[in-house]
Design a protein around this motif. Structure first.
Motif, PDB file in Angstrom:
ATOM      1  N   ALA A   1       0.829  -1.209   0.000  1.00 18.88           N
ATOM      2  CA  ALA A   1       0.000   0.000   0.000  1.00 18.88           C
ATOM      3  C   ALA A   1       0.858   1.252   0.000  1.00 18.88           C
ATOM      4  O   ALA A   1       0.437   2.313  -0.475  1.00 18.88           O
ATOM      5  N   LEU A   2       2.070   1.139   0.542  1.00 17.33           N
ATOM      6  CA  LEU A   2       2.970   2.293   0.563  1.00 17.33           C
ATOM      7  C   LEU A   2       3.709   2.457  -0.758  1.00 17.33           C
ATOM      8  O   LEU A   2       4.519   3.365  -0.910  1.00 17.33           O
TER       9      LEU A   2
ATOM     10  N   PRO B   1      13.669   5.099   6.395  1.00 18.23           N
ATOM     11  CA  PRO B   1      13.051   4.304   5.334  1.00 18.23           C
ATOM     12  C   PRO B   1      13.116   4.943   3.950  1.00 18.23           C
ATOM     13  O   PRO B   1      12.520   4.403   3.020  1.00 18.23           O
ATOM     14  N   GLU B   2      13.825   6.086   3.825  1.00 20.75           N
ATOM     15  CA  GLU B   2      13.738   6.828   2.564  1.00 20.75           C
ATOM     16  C   GLU B   2      14.174   5.974   1.373  1.00 20.75           C
ATOM     17  O   GLU B   2      13.521   5.975   0.327  1.00 20.75           O
ATOM     18  N   GLU B   3      15.287   5.253   1.523  1.00 19.23           N
ATOM     19  CA  GLU B   3      15.767   4.464   0.392  1.00 19.23           C
ATOM     20  C   GLU B   3      15.251   3.028   0.415  1.00 19.23           C
ATOM     21  O   GLU B   3      14.875   2.475  -0.612  1.00 19.23           O
ATOM     22  N   ILE B   4      15.260   2.456   1.600  1.00 23.43           N
ATOM     23  CA  ILE B   4      14.702   1.104   1.751  1.00 23.43           C
ATOM     24  C   ILE B   4      13.872   1.056   3.033  1.00 23.43           C
ATOM     25  O   ILE B   4      14.327   1.521   4.087  1.00 23.43           O
ATOM     26  N   ALA B   5      12.669   0.515   2.933  1.00 21.78           N
ATOM     27  CA  ALA B   5      11.820   0.357   4.121  1.00 21.78           C
ATOM     28  C   ALA B   5      12.172  -0.956   4.810  1.00 21.78           C
ATOM     29  O   ALA B   5      12.612  -1.903   4.166  1.00 21.78           O
ATOM     30  N   ILE B   6      11.980  -0.962   6.124  1.00 23.78           N
ATOM     31  CA  ILE B   6      12.271  -2.197   6.880  1.00 23.78           C
ATOM     32  C   ILE B   6      11.130  -2.486   7.837  1.00 23.78           C
ATOM     33  O   ILE B   6      10.549  -1.572   8.424  1.00 23.78           O
ATOM     34  N   SER B   7      10.842  -3.787   8.001  1.00 27.36           N
ATOM     35  CA  SER B   7       9.831  -4.153   8.989  1.00 27.36           C
ATOM     36  C   SER B   7      10.161  -5.506   9.586  1.00 27.36           C
ATOM     37  O   SER B   7      10.901  -6.297   9.009  1.00 27.36           O
ATOM     38  N   GLY B   8       9.600  -5.737  10.745  1.00 20.13           N
ATOM     39  CA  GLY B   8       9.887  -6.984  11.457  1.00 20.13           C
ATOM     40  C   GLY B   8       8.630  -7.690  11.915  1.00 20.13           C
ATOM     41  O   GLY B   8       7.545  -7.468  11.364  1.00 20.13           O
TER      42      GLY B   8
ATOM     43  N   ARG C   1       5.317   2.074  12.458  1.00 21.99           N
ATOM     44  CA  ARG C   1       6.238   3.083  12.987  1.00 21.99           C
ATOM     45  C   ARG C   1       7.008   3.675  11.802  1.00 21.99           C
ATOM     46  O   ARG C   1       6.582   3.555  10.657  1.00 21.99           O
ATOM     47  N   VAL C   2       8.107   4.297  12.080  1.00 17.97           N
ATOM     48  CA  VAL C   2       8.767   5.059  11.028  1.00 17.97           C
ATOM     49  C   VAL C   2       9.443   4.188   9.960  1.00 17.97           C
ATOM     50  O   VAL C   2       9.470   4.531   8.781  1.00 17.97           O
ATOM     51  N   SER C   3       9.959   3.045  10.352  1.00 18.92           N
ATOM     52  CA  SER C   3      10.874   2.309   9.486  1.00 18.92           C
ATOM     53  C   SER C   3      10.276   1.808   8.179  1.00 18.92           C
ATOM     54  O   SER C   3      11.006   1.425   7.261  1.00 18.92           O
ATOM     55  N   SER C   4       8.936   1.795   8.093  1.00 13.82           N
ATOM     56  CA  SER C   4       8.345   1.302   6.849  1.00 13.82           C
ATOM     57  C   SER C   4       8.073   2.441   5.874  1.00 13.82           C
ATOM     58  O   SER C   4       7.627   2.203   4.756  1.00 13.82           O
ATOM     59  N   GLY C   5       8.307   3.688   6.324  1.00 11.84           N
ATOM     60  CA  GLY C   5       8.150   4.800   5.410  1.00 11.84           C
ATOM     61  C   GLY C   5       6.735   5.295   5.256  1.00 11.84           C
ATOM     62  O   GLY C   5       6.411   6.000   4.311  1.00 11.84           O
ATOM     63  N   ALA C   6       5.875   4.932   6.184  1.00 15.40           N
ATOM     64  CA  ALA C   6       4.506   5.423   6.119  1.00 15.40           C
ATOM     65  C   ALA C   6       4.487   6.899   6.470  1.00 15.40           C
ATOM     66  O   ALA C   6       5.265   7.348   7.311  1.00 15.40           O
ATOM     67  N   PRO C   7       3.625   7.679   5.813  1.00 10.50           N
ATOM     68  CA  PRO C   7       3.517   9.097   6.162  1.00 10.50           C
ATOM     69  C   PRO C   7       3.018   9.229   7.595  1.00 10.50           C
ATOM     70  O   PRO C   7       2.053   8.571   7.982  1.00 10.50           O
ATOM     71  N   LEU C   8       3.681  10.061   8.389  1.00 10.62           N
ATOM     72  CA  LEU C   8       3.262  10.219   9.787  1.00 10.62           C
ATOM     73  C   LEU C   8       2.039  11.097   9.861  1.00 10.62           C
ATOM     74  O   LEU C   8       1.961  12.112   9.178  1.00 10.62           O
ATOM     75  N   VAL C   9       1.090  10.738  10.668  1.00 13.29           N
ATOM     76  CA  VAL C   9      -0.144  11.518  10.766  1.00 13.29           C
ATOM     77  C   VAL C   9      -0.101  12.502  11.924  1.00 13.29           C
ATOM     78  O   VAL C   9       0.832  12.557  12.669  1.00 13.29           O
TER      79      VAL C   9
END
Lengths: 336, 336
Positions: A174-175, A264-271, A328-336
């Motif tokens: 979705a991102l 996350p600007e260049e690569i997003a990360i998630s766990g 959270r931040v690491s996936s590059g989602a826009p913060l609300v």
DNA sequence: GGCGGCAACGTAAACGTTTTCATGGCGAGT
DNA sequence: ACTCGCCATGAAAACGTTTACGTTGCCGCC
């Protein structure tokens, strides 16, 4: 001063032991005033019924057993908390036996619980069908937790690794991420395998043209770091990394940082797991949270039902506890 | 097929129940061959003695109870692990009751354990002298863990907060730091108070001219952050910060980082507990590690001794489990 | 050869409950 | 007033062990 018995109470209240038993249990068949007299006598003598004697005749221990593998940290505490809470709510005690790491030890622990418990919560890597068949008293209500056995012979409960992984992949898609790498857990680990399955399924159904790219790992931070280095070498470079657990995600993040890549600007990360540390790393890690306590309490609920109605066969019931996306931040989602 | 009883075994082996009992317990007073025949019969019938019946007559449950407060994370798991291991080594089972946060719940849990256990491991913030006097069956062997009560009436065990704090202060002093700030834990918390005491003692005895500088905190990361901001305002500026726990140290580190202060070059930071996260923050946190599992197993040992020799009075015994200095980057020690 | 003693084994009591069954008393219905 | 039935209560059995005590048979000694 030995502990007071029911006879002492009977003598003190000038009634028979039968009346004492009746007054203190259901209270039926006893006049209000005799009942009160008995209660007074009981509390005066600090009478508390002898659990073993009661068990001997009622065939109920009011105790459930939890047989767990060698567990560390947050997971174990949360699990026990959930079980304990649900058990207490039902007036049941909790007998735990943990840290048995080979099958023999588990079998011994299981035997030792015989007759001490009304039901069993079992989570064991050694719990395959043969083991259960061999060691489990088959008239003892049992709930299997997170075992590899999905068989229809037992009642089971496990975390929805599959669904959680799908949630994460959908989130990343979705991102706008399209090339999503998955870092595997140790081979043979069921949780890890299910997470990988969810990843593949979600990718196949939502973005059929995105390739499944899978790197090796073993849940350790180091293996995550190594996987991160491999990610850097891939061409074209991936948009996002989904690690099968948080520690690998953290290791991977370190590898990218060391290479000067921005997350996350260049690569997003998630766990996966939402370990306490996940919110403290920089950037904070997008992950999947599993309500472990709920796993424990739901298992206890299931077991409670089995104990209360021993006739209705619940074998084969299989429930899953939900996994939840934590952005959270690491996936590059826009913060609300 | 109900469970086999000792009578079934007796019939199967063509002996009396007394001989079965003898053969299966101490084995004396029974011929080798009859004994063997009995064992064969027992295993053929999958006989396992009825625990409650045995308890009823021997007055022993072979179970010990652990009454714990609402505990989180690592601490709880490690504690249980230590207890469980030591208990298993003695052939004892473990009945746990956790997550009771008010005194009434603790009292109820305590009553419920009456007669189900041979001994009690008790850790409760509500365990003052009056509470114990009121709720504890005084003939039940008990070991108090980390309670504020140092009284001579009970057997107790606690972590050496005092000694740990002294170790840390000595470490910081040895590195040349002279103005060392201490961030307090929540008021009323015994661990926190002991750590502060150790800080003051060490300072007074090793560097009498260093002032004791104490800031408020409540073990939370936020309170550590706020304390960090206060540290920045102090003049002359401190050399080092010693937080009463790791989370506050981490919060404090964040405050300093946000203000552009380098750790440890400009200000050293240290914590207490060695939470898993401590090694992952940047820079890695120097802290005090407590072997929680050892706290559990030592408590169990102490309890075991009390159970085995009920006559020798051990009340008043008070042991401490060691705390250990873990040197990482944040205190500014030269790396070896 | 009788007798004391010892070892192997059986009998039965005891542990503290719950529960079934018996017993007594009392109120209501005829 | 007599009886039926219900309700409160008591007596006793049962749960499955362990263990104190009795009983048996055997061996050795006088």
């Amino acid at each position: 001063m030995a502990a007071a018995t029911i006879k002492d109470v009977a003598r003190e209240a000038k009634v028979s032991v039968a009346s004492v038993s009746r007054a203190l249990n259901d209270g039926r068949g006893v006049t209000a005033e005799t009942s009160q007299r008995i209660r007074d006598a009981a509390s005066r003598l600090r009478y508390v019924p002898h659990a073993a004697a009661r068990t001997l005749i009622t065939r109920r221990t009011n105790t459930i057993g939890a047989l767990l593998p060698d567990l560390y940290g947050e997971f174990f505490s949360e699990l026990i908390r959930g079980i304990d809470l649900a058990a207490r709510a039902r007036g049941l005690h909790l007998l735990v036996s943990s840290s048995h790491d080979d099958a023999d030890a588990a079998a011994a622990a299981l035997r030792a619980m015989q007759g001490r418990v009304d039901g069993l919560l079992l989570m064991s890597p050694h719990a395959d069908a043969a083991f259960l068949q061999q060691n489990l008293p088959h008239d003892l209500p049992t709930v299997l937790m997170n075992t590899r056995l999905a068989g229809a012979d037992y009642c089971a409960l496990s975390v929805d690794n599959d669904g959680g992984a799908r949630l994460m992949v959908e989130h990343l898609l979705a991102l706008g991420h399209r090339r999503i790498v998955f870092i595997q857990g140790p081979s043979g680990n069921r949780d890890a395998a299910e997470r990988e399955l969810g990843y593949r399924e979600a990718l196949a159904s939502h973005s059929p043209d995105s390739p499944a790219i899978v790197l090796h790992g073993d849940f350790s931070e180091e293996s995550g770091y190594r996987a991160g280095q491999q990610v850097l070498a891939l061409r074209p470079r991936p948009d996002a990394v989904f690690a099968a657990n948080d520690m690998m995600a953290i290791g991977c993040m370190a590898a990218l940082r060391d290479a000067g890549i921005c997350v996350p600007e260049e690569i997003a990360i998630s766990g996966f797991d939402d370990v306490p540390m996940a919110r403290y790393v920089t950037p904070p890690l997008t992950t999947i949270q599993v309500h472990i306590a709920e796993l424990g309490s739901q298992a206890m609920e299931l077991l409670g039902e089995q104990i209360d109605n021993p006739d209705t066969v619940m074998a084969g019931t299989h429930r899953r506890v939900n996994a939840e996306l934590v952005v959270r931040v690491s996936s590059g989602a826009p913060l609300v």
